[in-house]
Design an enzyme around this catalytic site. Structure first.
Site, PDB file in Angstrom:
ATOM      1  N   ASP A 285      30.512  25.196  93.501  1.00  0.00           N
ATOM      2  CA  ASP A 285      29.840  23.917  93.670  1.00  0.00           C
ATOM      3  C   ASP A 285      30.790  22.841  93.132  1.00  0.00           C
ATOM      4  O   ASP A 285      31.671  23.159  92.324  1.00  0.00           O
ATOM      5  CB  ASP A 285      28.536  23.929  92.868  1.00  0.00           C
ATOM      6  CG  ASP A 285      27.844  22.582  92.864  1.00  0.00           C
ATOM      7  OD1 ASP A 285      27.782  21.961  93.940  1.00  0.00           O
ATOM      8  OD2 ASP A 285      27.353  22.157  91.803  1.00  0.00           O
TER       9      ASP A 285
ATOM     10  N   ASP B 205      29.853  19.043  92.274  1.00  0.00           N
ATOM     11  CA  ASP B 205      29.246  18.092  91.335  1.00  0.00           C
ATOM     12  C   ASP B 205      28.739  18.837  90.091  1.00  0.00           C
ATOM     13  O   ASP B 205      27.868  19.703  90.198  1.00  0.00           O
ATOM     14  CB  ASP B 205      28.079  17.408  92.074  1.00  0.00           C
ATOM     15  CG  ASP B 205      27.392  16.329  91.268  1.00  0.00           C
ATOM     16  OD1 ASP B 205      27.933  15.899  90.250  1.00  0.00           O
ATOM     17  OD2 ASP B 205      26.292  15.916  91.693  1.00  0.00           O
TER      18      ASP B 205
ATOM     19  N   LYS C 166      22.430  24.409 100.123  1.00  0.00           N
ATOM     20  CA  LYS C 166      21.972  25.413  99.164  1.00  0.00           C
ATOM     21  C   LYS C 166      20.544  25.124  98.734  1.00  0.00           C
ATOM     22  O   LYS C 166      20.211  23.959  98.599  1.00  0.00           O
ATOM     23  CB  LYS C 166      22.886  25.378  97.924  1.00  0.00           C
ATOM     24  CG  LYS C 166      24.316  25.747  98.218  1.00  0.00           C
ATOM     25  CD  LYS C 166      25.219  25.530  97.019  1.00  0.00           C
ATOM     26  CE  LYS C 166      25.578  24.081  96.818  1.00  0.00           C
ATOM     27  NZ  LYS C 166      26.534  23.813  95.741  1.00  0.00           N
TER      28      LYS C 166
ATOM     29  N   ASP D 121      26.346  24.697  88.715  1.00  0.00           N
ATOM     30  CA  ASP D 121      25.680  24.172  87.520  1.00  0.00           C
ATOM     31  C   ASP D 121      24.167  24.080  87.681  1.00  0.00           C
ATOM     32  O   ASP D 121      23.481  23.685  86.752  1.00  0.00           O
ATOM     33  CB  ASP D 121      26.245  22.789  87.149  1.00  0.00           C
ATOM     34  CG  ASP D 121      25.830  21.716  88.138  1.00  0.00           C
ATOM     35  OD1 ASP D 121      25.780  22.020  89.359  1.00  0.00           O
ATOM     36  OD2 ASP D 121      25.535  20.586  87.709  1.00  0.00           O
TER      37      ASP D 121
END
Lengths: 302, 302
Positions: free
Chosen positions: A24, A26, A218, A243
């Site tokens: 991922d 961000d 996602k 995260d």
């Protein structure tokens, strides 16, 4: 089973069994426009060990080429082919479902979505061009909508306004068979380094249409189909690094990947270990750069 | 039990047993700024027969005094004391829950909410004054919020923007104990005569905060408490008249009132009679003016 902190022993297992790391962006690679510490070294180490790197972002604001530029501007080399954004997923979903060429797409979101749709040969409008359309609810106010719109794609949109909400709502409610596609359903995202920002335009359209969207980002496994076609790696040899529990980790688990949560973004260790949390990654670490230190220990011993 | 069309025989029963008629406004009295045909005569007939009239609207855009002006401009006499708007309900909810005087309210909605809060002695801000606040998501973009905000009130807001969504989200997520109040949850409403408009700002804030609001408008029975205090009429002697099943009719049923659906607004006869609909009013009619013709038959025979 509860998550294990990444340690020299389990890192060796992970490292040896995984051929491709899915990241991922961000909260993992960057926050807004700021790189997270140690990221370039980590990615370099993984590449030097022959690992494939894939970047999977739910943020639909940019296209893959715009993300490639962002990587470059932050001093990381990543090719467009390694990047899978939810803007791209929206375009691929329409292609996969034989979206009729005479139909159009209305976009509530950034020009990244428009660019990906255009690359896929799909006619789209909306997005930035509707940013300044104001609604004055006087007596004869009426928004006319295009009856040939066959899909409304909704992503994060800092230029959200009432005109866009009305236009998207009218297409979904009044055009027979019109698809309602969400690039993602993240509640908030680090659009800037200092603060999280709402990603709730999809919820607004759900509210006004009383319909639920097809989600292509996602944790939907839709993007995974493309990854599997493109990279000749089985899911069990992939590790999803993210995260967020409810998007990244769930996405990895839904696909049968190994999963690593990093605490550099929205999820805290206490949230991970809270009894109310029922999404447990295989491993967790502070940041992806923990892998650099662990690799030194592991690779020395190896 | 399925609904009965209003007929001379059941209208007599209804008319004889009911002391107060509660009217929804949008789709019953007017559509946008246009009066529905026959409304003045109907209200006049009911008043002449000694019935009490109460107007209960979920549209929080205006205050009670602004609605009284609207009634007047359309040639209907209705006093402010007969009007119960969800903007007023929001203010009454905070008063009833002893909202601390040192706390403030952030408003996503019209100045009708701000006016009602001010009349209740509550400090509020937001609403129209934030209509033109633009967000430019550059690197150091940051919205600072007031830590003394103890409630966010969300209603319909044609001036919705990303700043307001962020501000409301920050207050709810970061101010301990901050209340999240929705004036109503109507998906859409006739803000103009020609078209319905989204009422989905609440859904957006639910999306970004992952929290559900306290709803003070219909079908919540909160407003009914005030009606009962003000008018000395038991619920069984009230009839709720509305065009929406999931707000108006449910509101009436929740309180134990008789219920009359009119087909002059959002609900069609086929939607009422669709097997998927599980909200059945006692009676239904095309418009409230059907009561004028029926009263002639009934009152002549009486």
């Amino acid at each position: 089973m509860s998550s294990q902190p990444l340690s020299p022993s389990n890192f060796r297992d992970l490292f040896d069994s995984v051929e491709a790391f899915l990241f991922d962006c961000d909260g993992v690679i960057w926050k807004g426009d700021e790189l997270i510490q140690g990221v370039p070294q980590t990615l370099q180490m993984l590449r030097s060990k022959g690992k494939k790197l894939i970047f999977v972002t739910n943020n639909s604001w940019k296209s893959r080429s715009q993300y490639a530029q962002k990587f470059q501007s932050l001093g990381i080399s990543a090719s467009q082919d390694e990047i899978f954004s939810s803007s791209f997923a929206a375009a691929m979903y329409l292609k996969a479902n034989d979206f009729p060429s005479q139909n159009k797409v209305y976009v509530i979101g950034g020009d990244g979505i428009l660019e990906e749709l255009q690359l896929a040969g799909i006619t789209a409008f909306g997005g930035p061009e509707d940013a300044n359309k104001a609604i004055d609810l006087t007596q004869n106010c009426f928004v006319k909508h295009d009856k040939s719109v066959g899909a409304v794609v909704v992503g994060i949109d800092p230029n959200i306004n009432y005109y866009k909400l009305q236009y998207g709502t009218l297409c979904i409610r009044e055009n027979p068979g019109c698809l309602f596609i969400a690039t993602n359903r993240d509640a908030v995202g680090h659009m800037t380094a200092l603060q999280e920002w709402p990603g709730c335009m999809v919820a607004a359209i759900c509210g006004s249409t009383q319909k639920e969207p097809v989600v292509v980002g996602k944790p939907s496994t839709f993007m995974m189909e493309f990854l599997l076609k493109k990279f000749n790696v089985s899911c069990s040899k992939m590790c999803m690094v993210g995260d967020r529990l409810d998007t990244d980790i769930l996405f990895g688990q839904n696909a049968g990947c190994k999963t690593l949560l990093v605490l550099s973004g929205v999820t805290t260790q206490s949230a991970l270990q809270d009894p109310s949390n029922n999404i447990q990654p295989d491993y967790y670490a502070n940041t992806i750069s923990d892998m650099v230190d662990l690799s030194k220990v592991v690779c020395t011993k190896h």
